[in-house]
Every structure is written in structure tokens, then in C-alpha cells.
Motif scaffolding. Sequence first.
Motif, short mmCIF file in Angstrom:
data_model
loop_
_atom_site.label_atom_id
_atom_site.label_comp_id
_atom_site.label_asym_id
_atom_site.label_seq_id
_atom_site.Cartn_x
_atom_site.Cartn_y
_atom_site.Cartn_z
N TYR A 45 0.82 -1.22 0.00
CA TYR A 45 0.00 0.00 0.00
C TYR A 45 0.86 1.27 0.00
CZ TYR A 45 -4.36 -2.53 1.00
OH TYR A 45 -5.45 -3.35 0.93
N LEU A 47 3.51 1.96 -1.47
CA LEU A 47 4.19 2.24 -2.73
C LEU A 47 3.36 3.05 -3.71
CD1 LEU A 47 5.88 -1.22 -3.24
CD2 LEU A 47 6.96 0.89 -2.47
N GLN A 48 2.28 3.63 -3.24
CA GLN A 48 1.39 4.43 -4.09
C GLN A 48 1.39 5.89 -3.65
OE1 GLN A 48 -2.49 2.18 -4.93
NE2 GLN A 48 -1.98 1.69 -2.82
N GLY A 49 1.00 6.75 -4.57
CA GLY A 49 0.80 8.16 -4.23
C GLY A 49 2.10 8.93 -4.12
N GLN A 50 2.06 10.01 -3.34
CA GLN A 50 3.23 10.85 -3.12
C GLN A 50 3.31 11.15 -1.63
OE1 GLN A 50 2.58 14.25 -5.69
NE2 GLN A 50 3.85 13.32 -7.27
N LEU A 54 8.07 7.53 0.24
CA LEU A 54 8.41 7.21 -1.15
C LEU A 54 9.63 8.00 -1.61
CD1 LEU A 54 5.10 6.79 -3.19
CD2 LEU A 54 6.88 5.11 -2.77
N LEU A 74 0.12 -7.40 -4.80
CA LEU A 74 -0.53 -6.33 -5.55
C LEU A 74 -1.94 -6.75 -5.95
CD1 LEU A 74 2.39 -5.11 -7.83
CD2 LEU A 74 1.41 -3.91 -5.86
N ILE A 79 -4.09 -3.44 -6.35
CA ILE A 79 -3.21 -2.34 -6.74
C ILE A 79 -2.65 -2.66 -8.12
CG2 ILE A 79 -1.07 -1.09 -6.21
CD1 ILE A 79 -1.58 -1.84 -3.25
N GLU A 81 -0.19 -2.63 -11.26
CA GLU A 81 1.27 -2.51 -11.35
C GLU A 81 1.71 -1.14 -11.83
OE1 GLU A 81 3.21 -5.79 -13.35
OE2 GLU A 81 1.87 -7.24 -12.39
N ASP A 82 0.91 -0.51 -12.68
CA ASP A 82 1.30 0.80 -13.20
C ASP A 82 1.13 1.92 -12.18
OD1 ASP A 82 -1.46 1.05 -13.26
OD2 ASP A 82 -1.59 1.44 -15.41
N ALA A 83 0.61 1.60 -10.99
CA ALA A 83 0.51 2.59 -9.91
C ALA A 83 1.82 2.70 -9.13
CB ALA A 83 -0.63 2.21 -8.95
N LEU A 84 2.75 1.79 -9.40
CA LEU A 84 4.02 1.77 -8.67
C LEU A 84 5.02 2.77 -9.27
CD1 LEU A 84 4.55 -2.09 -8.32
CD2 LEU A 84 3.52 -0.52 -6.67
#
Length: 111
Positions: A45, A47-50, A54, A74, A79, A81-84
Motif C-alpha cells: 500500500y 508504494l502508491q501516491g506521493q 516514497l 498487488l 493495486i 502494477e502501473d501505480a508503482l
Amino acid sequence: MSELKVVLHVSEADRWHAALGNLANIVQHAPQPETRVVVNGSAVYVLQGQHDQLEHMAKAAAKGVAFQVCRNSLRAHDIPEDALPDWATVVPGGVIALAEAQRNGFAYIKP
């Protein structure tokens, strides 16, 4: 003495603070050991966003730390994979990545 190799295993979202502390200490070591971070379970979880965690991971990745993320986790947590981040590599299974690392001489650390 052989070259030091370290694999950190982060499987719970609330363990990232400890893991990043360990990682900061490893990255400052001279010479820097070959380092991998295997991420599975609820830790994916983060590994997403800003956010600041990170940013710390991105800096470590820029210094050569490999981040391996479990595809099974994932999927289990919906989640994509392209959200990583682009510095994260998806592996088929986190437990297999850990076993392979240990077979290849990596010291296992569970923060």
C-alpha cells in the motif's frame, strides 16, 4: 571476506518506518552492500501516491537499492502494477524472491 549482500523484507505497512531507518544506515555504509528490499503483504500500500516515505525509497533506489514488489500481494490488494514508482520491479512472488536472495548469499533482515 566476501562482499556483503542484504535483503530487507517489508510485509506490513506499519513497518516501513523501521525499514527505512535500516535502509538509510545501509546506504551510508562504505562500501555500500548490494541491497534489495522485497515488499509484500500490506506493505505494498505504501508504494502508491506521493509522500515522504516514497521520497526516501526513491533516493535509495537512485543509489542502487533494488525494490522488488510481490505481484501476488498487488493483486490481493487490488493495486495495479502501473501505480508503482518506476524504480520498483514487480516479481512473481515475494517469498520466492526472498528464497532466491538467501540462496545467493544475501543476509535476511526483517525490520
